[in-house]
Scaffold this motif. Sequence first.
Motif, short mmCIF file in Angstrom:
data_model
loop_
_atom_site.label_atom_id
_atom_site.label_comp_id
_atom_site.label_asym_id
_atom_site.label_seq_id
_atom_site.Cartn_x
_atom_site.Cartn_y
_atom_site.Cartn_z
N CYS A 192 27.11 34.24 46.61
CA CYS A 192 28.53 34.82 45.90
C CYS A 192 28.08 34.19 44.22
O CYS A 192 28.03 34.47 43.52
CB CYS A 192 29.44 35.41 46.16
SG CYS A 192 30.66 33.26 45.61
N LYS A 193 27.60 33.00 44.76
CA LYS A 193 27.55 31.76 43.87
C LYS A 193 25.87 31.68 43.10
O LYS A 193 25.96 31.41 41.57
CB LYS A 193 27.30 30.50 44.31
CG LYS A 193 29.32 30.08 44.93
CD LYS A 193 29.00 28.87 45.13
CE LYS A 193 30.50 28.05 45.26
NZ LYS A 193 30.52 27.20 45.88
N ASP A 194 25.07 31.99 43.51
CA ASP A 194 23.76 33.21 43.16
C ASP A 194 23.72 34.40 42.14
O ASP A 194 23.98 35.23 42.69
CB ASP A 194 22.69 32.91 44.49
CG ASP A 194 21.58 32.99 43.44
OD1 ASP A 194 20.96 34.33 42.85
OD2 ASP A 194 20.49 32.61 43.60
N GLU A 195 23.53 33.46 41.20
CA GLU A 195 23.75 35.25 39.77
C GLU A 195 22.83 36.07 39.83
O GLU A 195 23.58 37.48 40.24
CB GLU A 195 22.88 34.10 38.59
CG GLU A 195 24.43 33.76 37.95
CD GLU A 195 25.83 33.49 37.71
OE1 GLU A 195 25.66 35.19 37.48
OE2 GLU A 195 26.36 32.86 37.65
N ASP A 211 38.45 49.21 36.09
CA ASP A 211 37.71 50.67 36.23
C ASP A 211 38.28 50.91 37.97
O ASP A 211 39.26 51.59 37.73
CB ASP A 211 36.64 50.87 35.72
CG ASP A 211 36.38 50.79 34.00
OD1 ASP A 211 37.38 51.42 33.66
OD2 ASP A 211 35.22 51.41 34.14
N VAL A 212 38.27 50.38 38.60
CA VAL A 212 38.09 50.10 39.97
C VAL A 212 39.88 49.24 39.94
O VAL A 212 40.31 49.15 41.33
CB VAL A 212 37.18 49.64 41.53
CG1 VAL A 212 35.64 50.68 40.53
CG2 VAL A 212 36.95 47.45 40.75
N ASN A 213 40.08 48.98 39.33
CA ASN A 213 42.14 48.60 39.39
C ASN A 213 42.01 47.11 39.76
O ASN A 213 43.11 46.75 41.14
CB ASN A 213 42.55 49.80 39.63
CG ASN A 213 43.29 50.55 39.40
OD1 ASN A 213 43.40 50.43 37.86
ND2 ASN A 213 42.72 51.41 39.94
N CYS A 214 41.34 46.12 40.07
CA CYS A 214 40.77 44.73 40.55
C CYS A 214 41.79 43.79 40.52
O CYS A 214 41.52 44.37 38.76
CB CYS A 214 39.79 44.54 40.45
SG CYS A 214 39.10 42.60 41.27
N PRO A 215 42.53 43.27 40.71
CA PRO A 215 43.79 42.47 40.98
C PRO A 215 42.73 40.79 40.35
O PRO A 215 43.96 40.64 39.22
CB PRO A 215 44.50 42.59 42.06
CG PRO A 215 44.19 42.76 42.77
CD PRO A 215 42.31 43.64 42.96
N PHE A 216 42.11 41.23 40.58
CA PHE A 216 40.68 39.68 39.53
C PHE A 216 40.07 39.77 39.33
O PHE A 216 39.40 40.74 38.78
CB PHE A 216 40.73 38.90 41.58
CG PHE A 216 41.65 38.72 42.50
CD1 PHE A 216 42.30 37.94 42.40
CD2 PHE A 216 40.88 39.71 42.99
CE1 PHE A 216 43.09 38.07 43.27
CE2 PHE A 216 41.53 39.63 44.68
CZ PHE A 216 42.89 38.77 44.56
N SER A 217 40.29 38.86 37.82
CA SER A 217 38.77 38.65 37.51
C SER A 217 37.75 38.50 37.54
O SER A 217 37.15 38.28 38.63
CB SER A 217 39.47 37.97 35.95
OG SER A 217 39.62 36.38 36.19
N ALA A 218 36.91 38.69 36.57
CA ALA A 218 35.70 37.52 37.37
C ALA A 218 34.89 36.90 37.23
O ALA A 218 34.12 36.00 37.70
CB ALA A 218 34.19 38.34 36.30
N GLN A 219 35.75 35.79 36.66
CA GLN A 219 35.94 34.72 36.78
C GLN A 219 36.42 34.47 38.29
O GLN A 219 36.25 32.73 38.97
CB GLN A 219 37.06 33.81 36.07
CG GLN A 219 35.90 34.22 34.70
CD GLN A 219 36.25 34.87 33.55
OE1 GLN A 219 37.48 35.63 34.00
NE2 GLN A 219 34.78 35.82 33.04
N GLU A 220 37.11 34.54 39.27
CA GLU A 220 37.65 34.75 40.31
C GLU A 220 36.42 35.67 41.42
O GLU A 220 37.13 36.12 41.99
CB GLU A 220 39.13 35.30 40.84
CG GLU A 220 40.16 34.13 40.19
CD GLU A 220 40.67 35.35 39.15
OE1 GLU A 220 42.41 33.94 40.01
OE2 GLU A 220 41.87 36.57 39.40
N ARG A 221 35.17 34.61 41.19
CA ARG A 221 34.30 35.20 42.10
C ARG A 221 34.30 35.75 42.99
O ARG A 221 34.72 36.85 44.12
CB ARG A 221 32.98 34.48 41.68
CG ARG A 221 31.73 35.53 42.58
CD ARG A 221 30.25 34.96 41.89
NE ARG A 221 30.16 34.72 40.52
CZ ARG A 221 29.22 35.13 39.76
NH1 ARG A 221 28.08 34.45 40.29
NH2 ARG A 221 29.07 35.42 38.30
#
Length: 242
Positions: free
Chosen positions: A19-22, A66-76
């Motif tokens: 998941c670290k590979d962009e 939109d999918v109500n994810c409780p985490f931000s994009a930075q918390e990959r």
Amino acid sequence: MFRRKLTALDYHNPPGFDCKDETEFKNFIVWLEDQKIRHYKIEERGNLRNIPSSDWPKHFEKYLQDVNCPFSAQERQETVDWLLGLAVRFEYGDNVEKYRNCKPATEASDAQKSVDPLINLDSNNPDFKAGVLALANLLKIQRHEDYLVMLKAIRILIQERLTPDAIAKASQAKEGLPVALDKHILGFDTGDATLNEAARVLRLLHIEELRELQTNINEAIVAVQAIIADPKTDHRLGKVGR
């Protein structure tokens, strides 16, 4: 850490997913939305599919909202794990008959379940959540959407590392065996016999550190497997339609 869920979703390369590979991460998100989650209509997925765009992170952040994810994009890692859990629930909902008669590899007996102190805990209690989160932060354990899973990870860490026996064992001085340095090939020559001998010692110490690191990695893998080997479906999170 995502291998079991990726395998359950028929991802093409569960062991090699990074998941670290962009590029791989972006392609994974597109695959997950197209094939499993399908929250957007097909014509609404263009922004996610436009991987080279510099605005892709912004569109991904909106997708998480939109999918109500409780985490931000930075918390990959947390985000990937949550999206995989969502996809697994949808996969089960689409194939209820297929999975209805599946039995887990191991089933705990009623007697075993009754003695598990975690079963009777109210995982929705705010004080419980605050306490688990504080312990996880103190012990540097990765956050998880299920607080009972976090608590199990805390219990495993304490049992393995912080019990009196574990501390006593870690505190014991290790008695080494005598080593004949002249029997170990250095691979290069410094031109000084004393320096050569010191280099051999440093190499042996480095090898010992690598072995200890591998042991720690193996213990971490076992601890994680102990957690993810106990899947649980929360039917309260289910919904009709998407």
